[in-house]
Design a protein around this motif. Structure first.
Motif, mmCIF file in Angstrom:
data_model
loop_
_atom_site.group_PDB
_atom_site.id
_atom_site.type_symbol
_atom_site.label_atom_id
_atom_site.label_comp_id
_atom_site.label_asym_id
_atom_site.label_seq_id
_atom_site.Cartn_x
_atom_site.Cartn_y
_atom_site.Cartn_z
ATOM 1 N N LEU A 69 47.786 -18.023 6.888
ATOM 2 C CA LEU A 69 48.432 -17.971 8.190
ATOM 3 C C LEU A 69 49.692 -18.840 8.191
ATOM 4 C CD1 LEU A 69 45.210 -18.364 10.360
ATOM 5 C CD2 LEU A 69 46.563 -16.272 10.047
ATOM 6 N N PRO A 70 50.689 -18.513 9.029
ATOM 7 C CA PRO A 70 51.891 -19.351 9.091
ATOM 8 C C PRO A 70 51.549 -20.754 9.617
ATOM 9 C CG PRO A 70 52.095 -17.413 10.533
ATOM 10 C CD PRO A 70 50.746 -17.364 9.915
ATOM 11 N N PRO A 71 52.369 -21.750 9.295
ATOM 12 C CA PRO A 71 52.047 -23.131 9.694
ATOM 13 C C PRO A 71 51.948 -23.333 11.203
ATOM 14 C CG PRO A 71 54.156 -23.031 8.526
ATOM 15 C CD PRO A 71 53.576 -21.662 8.507
ATOM 16 N N ASP A 72 52.663 -22.528 11.993
ATOM 17 C CA ASP A 72 52.630 -22.703 13.438
ATOM 18 C C ASP A 72 51.627 -21.772 14.122
ATOM 19 O OD1 ASP A 72 54.037 -20.390 12.926
ATOM 20 O OD2 ASP A 72 55.656 -20.808 14.340
ATOM 21 N N HIS A 73 50.754 -21.130 13.355
ATOM 22 C CA HIS A 73 49.765 -20.222 13.926
ATOM 23 C C HIS A 73 48.742 -21.008 14.739
ATOM 24 C CE1 HIS A 73 46.567 -17.234 14.222
ATOM 25 N NE2 HIS A 73 47.487 -16.336 13.946
ATOM 26 N N GLY A 104 44.021 -21.108 6.688
ATOM 27 C CA GLY A 104 45.028 -21.979 7.271
ATOM 28 C C GLY A 104 46.124 -22.313 6.272
ATOM 29 N N HIS A 105 47.298 -22.596 6.777
ATOM 30 C CA HIS A 105 48.449 -22.943 5.945
ATOM 31 C C HIS A 105 48.380 -24.420 5.557
ATOM 32 C CE1 HIS A 105 52.649 -23.388 4.736
ATOM 33 N NE2 HIS A 105 52.755 -22.086 4.767
ATOM 34 N N PRO A 106 48.799 -24.751 4.340
ATOM 35 C CA PRO A 106 48.875 -26.182 3.995
ATOM 36 C C PRO A 106 49.851 -26.885 4.942
ATOM 37 C CG PRO A 106 49.262 -24.784 2.064
ATOM 38 C CD PRO A 106 49.203 -23.881 3.255
ATOM 39 N N SER A 107 49.655 -28.161 5.148
ATOM 40 C CA SER A 107 50.505 -28.925 6.054
ATOM 41 C C SER A 107 51.961 -28.894 5.596
ATOM 42 C CB SER A 107 50.025 -30.380 6.119
ATOM 43 O OG SER A 107 50.923 -31.138 6.898
ATOM 44 N N VAL A 108 52.850 -28.734 6.557
ATOM 45 C CA VAL A 108 54.282 -28.777 6.252
ATOM 46 C C VAL A 108 54.922 -30.026 6.853
ATOM 47 C CG1 VAL A 108 54.573 -26.290 5.965
ATOM 48 C CG2 VAL A 108 54.850 -27.298 8.235
ATOM 49 N N GLN A 109 54.082 -30.934 7.373
ATOM 50 C CA GLN A 109 54.614 -32.188 7.887
ATOM 51 C C GLN A 109 55.278 -32.938 6.743
ATOM 52 O OE1 GLN A 109 51.311 -34.144 9.804
ATOM 53 N NE2 GLN A 109 52.138 -33.586 11.798
ATOM 54 N N PRO A 132 55.785 -22.442 -0.058
ATOM 55 C CA PRO A 132 55.183 -21.973 -1.310
ATOM 56 C C PRO A 132 54.345 -20.720 -1.140
ATOM 57 C CG PRO A 132 53.984 -23.850 -0.443
ATOM 58 C CD PRO A 132 55.195 -23.650 0.445
ATOM 59 N N VAL A 133 54.015 -20.366 0.096
ATOM 60 C CA VAL A 133 53.188 -19.189 0.352
ATOM 61 C C VAL A 133 54.051 -17.944 0.498
ATOM 62 C CG1 VAL A 133 51.510 -18.124 1.902
ATOM 63 C CG2 VAL A 133 51.395 -20.582 1.444
ATOM 64 N N ALA A 134 54.952 -17.962 1.479
ATOM 65 C CA ALA A 134 55.731 -16.754 1.799
ATOM 66 C C ALA A 134 57.123 -16.747 1.170
ATOM 67 C CB ALA A 134 55.849 -16.592 3.305
ATOM 68 N N GLY A 135 57.556 -17.869 0.618
ATOM 69 C CA GLY A 135 58.869 -17.900 -0.014
ATOM 70 C C GLY A 135 60.016 -17.945 0.976
#
Length: 145
Positions: free
Chosen positions: A93-97, A125-130, A139-142
């Motif tokens: 999922l995107p980080p802001d989902h 869930g997406h890895p943290s982008v903080q 790294p997931v969607a490029g």
């Protein structure tokens, strides 16, 4: 499909609508897809699927082309699976989902209209982008964060 960019919402690199997709003029901005709720102004890169007998390949996960796409290195790097509606898409999922941990079987995603029942234990869930620097690439969607 190798040169396609990933959708920033669902991570698909597929630019072809499924054969059973309702008719929609993608050149006209302001329309909303009746299937996933996407706006046409963000999807001028989409194309209509060539005509096929719908009883032969009614959904994307039965399409012989898309089944092979998920085995390509780029798809494996993005952790792609074949969604029966949009074709190859990342399972992350995107980080802001919105949080899905308390979602129930019949709940509907406020972003894509997808039902939880169809995606339970299939998306993550997406890895943290903080702390990610501006311009960093996901790294997931490029796509740029």
């Amino acid at each position: 499909m190798a040169t396609a960019t990933a959708c920033p919402v669902v991570g698909t690199t597929n630019s072809v609508l499924p054969p059973n997709h309702p008719e929609i003029d993608l050149t006209v901005d302001g329309q909303t897809c009746p299937v996933v709720g996407a706006k046409t102004e963000h999807h001028h890169n989409l194309h209509k699927h060539p005509s096929v007998p719908l009883d032969e390949h009614p959904t994307a996960n039965e399409c012989p082309v898309l089944k092979n796409v998920v085995d390509e290195p780029k798809s494996k790097a993005m952790d792609d699976e074949v969604c029966p509606v949009i074709g190859p898409a990342t399972t992350v999922l995107p980080p802001d989902h919105p949080d899905t941990t308390s979602a129930k079987e019949g709940d509907v995603c406020p972003v894509t209209k997808a039902t939880v029942g169809h995606h339970k234990d299939k998306v993550h869930g997406h890895p943290s982008v903080q702390g990610a620097k501006e311009g960093a690439v996901c790294p997931v969607a490029g796509v740029k964060v």
